[in-house]
Design an enzyme around this catalytic site. Structure first.
Site, PDB file in Angstrom:
ATOM      1  N   GLY A  69       0.818  -1.221   0.000  1.00 56.98           N
ATOM      2  CA  GLY A  69       0.000   0.000   0.000  1.00 56.98           C
ATOM      3  C   GLY A  69       0.848   1.265   0.000  1.00 56.98           C
ATOM      4  O   GLY A  69       0.389   2.320  -0.450  1.00 56.98           O
TER       5      GLY A  69
ATOM      6  N   GLU B 117       2.654  -8.182  -1.633  1.00 58.65           N
ATOM      7  CA  GLU B 117       1.418  -8.811  -1.138  1.00 58.65           C
ATOM      8  C   GLU B 117       1.370 -10.307  -1.415  1.00 58.65           C
ATOM      9  O   GLU B 117       0.858 -11.079  -0.615  1.00 58.65           O
ATOM     10  CB  GLU B 117       0.185  -8.138  -1.777  1.00 58.65           C
ATOM     11  CG  GLU B 117      -0.097  -6.733  -1.276  1.00 58.65           C
ATOM     12  CD  GLU B 117       0.613  -5.644  -2.079  1.00 58.65           C
ATOM     13  OE1 GLU B 117       1.573  -5.967  -2.821  1.00 58.65           O
ATOM     14  OE2 GLU B 117       0.203  -4.475  -1.962  1.00 58.65           O
TER      15      GLU B 117
HETATM   16  N1  CO8 Z   1       2.146  -4.184   8.956  1.00 54.80           N
HETATM   17  C1  CO8 Z   1       2.249  -4.220  10.302  1.00 54.80           C
HETATM   18  N2  CO8 Z   1       3.422  -4.032  10.958  1.00 54.80           N
HETATM   19  C2  CO8 Z   1       4.503  -3.803  10.204  1.00 54.80           C
HETATM   20  C3  CO8 Z   1       4.467  -3.762   8.787  1.00 54.80           C
HETATM   21  C4  CO8 Z   1       3.199  -3.959   8.163  1.00 54.80           C
HETATM   22  N3  CO8 Z   1       3.038  -3.886   6.840  1.00 54.80           N
HETATM   23  N4  CO8 Z   1       5.711  -3.539   8.334  1.00 54.80           N
HETATM   24  C5  CO8 Z   1       6.501  -3.434   9.409  1.00 54.80           C
HETATM   25  N5  CO8 Z   1       5.789  -3.585  10.534  1.00 54.80           N
HETATM   26  C6  CO8 Z   1       6.252  -3.555  11.920  1.00 54.80           C
HETATM   27  C7  CO8 Z   1       6.980  -4.846  12.290  1.00 54.80           C
HETATM   28  O1  CO8 Z   1       6.079  -5.858  12.645  1.00 54.80           O
HETATM   29  C8  CO8 Z   1       7.846  -4.377  13.438  1.00 54.80           C
HETATM   30  O2  CO8 Z   1       7.024  -4.269  14.581  1.00 54.80           O
HETATM   31  P1  CO8 Z   1       7.559  -4.851  16.000  1.00 54.80           P
HETATM   32  O3  CO8 Z   1       8.762  -4.015  16.330  1.00 54.80           O
HETATM   33  O4  CO8 Z   1       6.401  -4.614  16.923  1.00 54.80           O
HETATM   34  O5  CO8 Z   1       7.905  -6.274  15.774  1.00 54.80           O
HETATM   35  C9  CO8 Z   1       8.212  -2.942  13.029  1.00 54.80           C
HETATM   36  O6  CO8 Z   1       7.243  -2.535  12.065  1.00 54.80           O
HETATM   37  C10 CO8 Z   1       9.584  -2.857  12.374  1.00 54.80           C
HETATM   38  O7  CO8 Z   1       9.606  -3.762  11.285  1.00 54.80           O
HETATM   39  P2  CO8 Z   1      10.764  -4.859  11.085  1.00 54.80           P
HETATM   40  O8  CO8 Z   1      11.354  -5.265  12.405  1.00 54.80           O
HETATM   41  O9  CO8 Z   1      10.216  -5.939  10.218  1.00 54.80           O
HETATM   42  O10 CO8 Z   1      11.835  -3.984  10.280  1.00 54.80           O
HETATM   43  P3  CO8 Z   1      12.935  -4.505   9.277  1.00 54.80           P
HETATM   44  O11 CO8 Z   1      13.801  -3.326   8.979  1.00 54.80           O
HETATM   45  O12 CO8 Z   1      13.588  -5.738   9.762  1.00 54.80           O
HETATM   46  O13 CO8 Z   1      12.130  -4.910   7.942  1.00 54.80           O
HETATM   47  C11 CO8 Z   1      10.500  -4.542   6.187  1.00 54.80           C
HETATM   48  C12 CO8 Z   1      11.466  -3.907   7.211  1.00 54.80           C
HETATM   49  C13 CO8 Z   1      11.295  -5.282   5.118  1.00 54.80           C
HETATM   50  C14 CO8 Z   1       9.726  -3.400   5.544  1.00 54.80           C
HETATM   51  C15 CO8 Z   1       9.548  -5.524   6.896  1.00 54.80           C
HETATM   52  O14 CO8 Z   1       8.997  -4.876   8.032  1.00 54.80           O
HETATM   53  C16 CO8 Z   1       8.411  -6.001   6.044  1.00 54.80           C
HETATM   54  O15 CO8 Z   1       8.594  -6.855   5.192  1.00 54.80           O
HETATM   55  N6  CO8 Z   1       7.189  -5.459   6.240  1.00 54.80           N
HETATM   56  C17 CO8 Z   1       5.990  -5.888   5.534  1.00 54.80           C
HETATM   57  C18 CO8 Z   1       5.977  -5.340   4.117  1.00 54.80           C
HETATM   58  C19 CO8 Z   1       4.757  -5.836   3.374  1.00 54.80           C
HETATM   59  O16 CO8 Z   1       4.571  -7.016   3.155  1.00 54.80           O
HETATM   60  N7  CO8 Z   1       3.875  -4.892   2.959  1.00 54.80           N
HETATM   61  C20 CO8 Z   1       2.677  -5.206   2.216  1.00 54.80           C
HETATM   62  C21 CO8 Z   1       1.510  -5.279   3.137  1.00 54.80           C
HETATM   63  S1  CO8 Z   1       0.017  -5.767   2.315  1.00 54.80           S
HETATM   64  C22 CO8 Z   1      -0.545  -4.343   1.581  1.00 54.80           C
HETATM   65  O17 CO8 Z   1       0.043  -3.309   1.664  1.00 54.80           O
HETATM   66  C23 CO8 Z   1      -1.837  -4.442   0.811  1.00 54.80           C
HETATM   67  C24 CO8 Z   1      -2.408  -3.077   0.537  1.00 54.80           C
HETATM   68  C25 CO8 Z   1      -3.804  -3.243   0.036  1.00 54.80           C
HETATM   69  C26 CO8 Z   1      -4.779  -2.339   0.773  1.00 54.80           C
HETATM   70  C27 CO8 Z   1      -6.143  -2.507   0.188  1.00 54.80           C
HETATM   71  C28 CO8 Z   1      -7.069  -1.355   0.505  1.00 54.80           C
HETATM   72  C29 CO8 Z   1      -8.340  -1.382  -0.286  1.00 54.80           C
END
Ligand code: CO8
Length: 262
Positions: A107, A130
């Site tokens: 997103g 995703e």
């Molecule tokens: N959702 C929730 N929490 C998240 C997300 C996320 N997308 N991304 C990061 N966080 C949180 C982590 O869980 C972590 O929290 P905590 O400290 O409590 O464990 C904190 O943020 C820091 O993240 P990381 O420790 O993972 O940080 P890194 O530097 O190791 O990694 C990344 C960074 C690579 C970005 C990794 O966090 C990651 O892969 N995140 C998910 C990315 C992803 O898959 N995004 C797509 C999500 S789906 C989507 O966007 C669909 C949109 C459609 C909407 C439709 C509307 C109509």
């Protein structure tokens, strides 16, 4: 979760900052509700001319909040329409510049795709991951990527979930310029200033969906012949404005134009 700051040389640029750093600005329902409200407030406040949308140095937005979405069922997203108002950004008629540092995933990338101009910091990372969590882009990714780039790149991004750098994003046409992390927002605001010094009425003609017509946006939403017709009609319509007369007269008289927005 959203900060609105007035900035720019004429104090008419709205700097909108996604501010949920502990979750890398993951797009939860509350953040998106606040973003929608903030954007609509700016839309109807004539003192704002241009919007710069940004996050922090580590993340623009790491996508929709996966932890919040994990609990949802089909009825929540379909019948209860959990994602209402998530696309407000795409309906804003004022120019929006995305200033993307760090992660812009899922997103987050789709928000950038909704903006009119995308500037990136050299650490920016874009992508549609995703597929790796068992879903597909839902905020326009499958529709806007093919229009910005081509089918092959769109498929690669959405099927493999690959992440791409700022440089790659520039090469495929999403990003127009890359800056250092520190210079990104100042440069985006300078661009906003250059846009803001033009007639708001004519700026709107270039960008906005006036009666569902628009100039540049029509290129993404219609066939070439319909788009060319839209452009011609809007070009002709500028001759009904004082700002068009003033702009051309000022040029001939070698002076700066005085816009009246009429
Ligand atoms: N959702 C929730 N929490 C998240 C997300 C996320 N997308 N991304 C990061 N966080 C949180 C982590 O869980 C972590 O929290 P905590 O400290 O409590 O464990 C904190 O943020 C820091 O993240 P990381 O420790 O993972 O940080 P890194 O530097 O190791 O990694 C990344 C960074 C690579 C970005 C990794 O966090 C990651 O892969 N995140 C998910 C990315 C992803 O898959 N995004 C797509 C999500 S789906 C989507 O966007 C669909 C949109 C459609 C909407 C439709 C509307 C109509």
């Amino acid at each position: 979760m959203i900060t609105l700051t007035r900035t720019g040389a004429q104090e008419n640029v709205a700097l909108v900052t996604l501010n949920r750093p502990n979750a890398l600005n993951a797009l939860c329902r509350q953040l998106m509700q606040e973003l929608s409200e903030t954007l609509l407030k700016i839309e109807y406040d004539e003192s704002y001319r241009v919007i710069v949308l940004t996050g922090n140095e580590k993340a623009f937005a790491a996508g929709a909040d996966i932890k919040e979405m994990a609990k949802l069922e089909f009825k929540d997203v379909f019948q209860n329409d959990f994602f209402t108002n998530w696309d407000t950004l795409s309906h804003i008629t004022k120019p929006v510049i995305a200033a993307v540092n760090g992660f812009a995933l899922g997103g987050g990338t789709e928000l950038a795709l909704m903006c009119d101009i995308v500037y990136a910091g050299e650490n920016a990372v874009f992508g549609q991951p995703e597929i790796s969590i068992g879903t597909i882009p839902g905020l326009g990714g499958t529709q806007r990527w093919p229009r910005f780039t081509n089918k092959s790149i769109a498929m690669e991004l959405c099927l493999a979930g690959d992440k791409i750098s700022a440089q790659d994003a520039k090469e495929v046409g999403l990003v127009s310029k890359i800056f250092t992390v520190q210079q990104l927002i100042p440069e985006a605001v300078l661009l906003a200033d250059r846009i803001a010094k033009n007639s708001p009425l004519i700026v709107k003609t270039v960008k906005a969906r006036l009666c569902r017509g628009s100039s540049i946006n029509a290129a993404y939403e219609t066939s070439l012949s319909q788009g060319l017709q839209t452009e011609k009609h809007l070009f002709q319509s500028t001759f009904a404005t004082n700002d068009r007369l003033e702009g051309m007269t000022a040029f001939a008289e070698k002076r700066a134009p005085k816009w009246t927005n009429q």
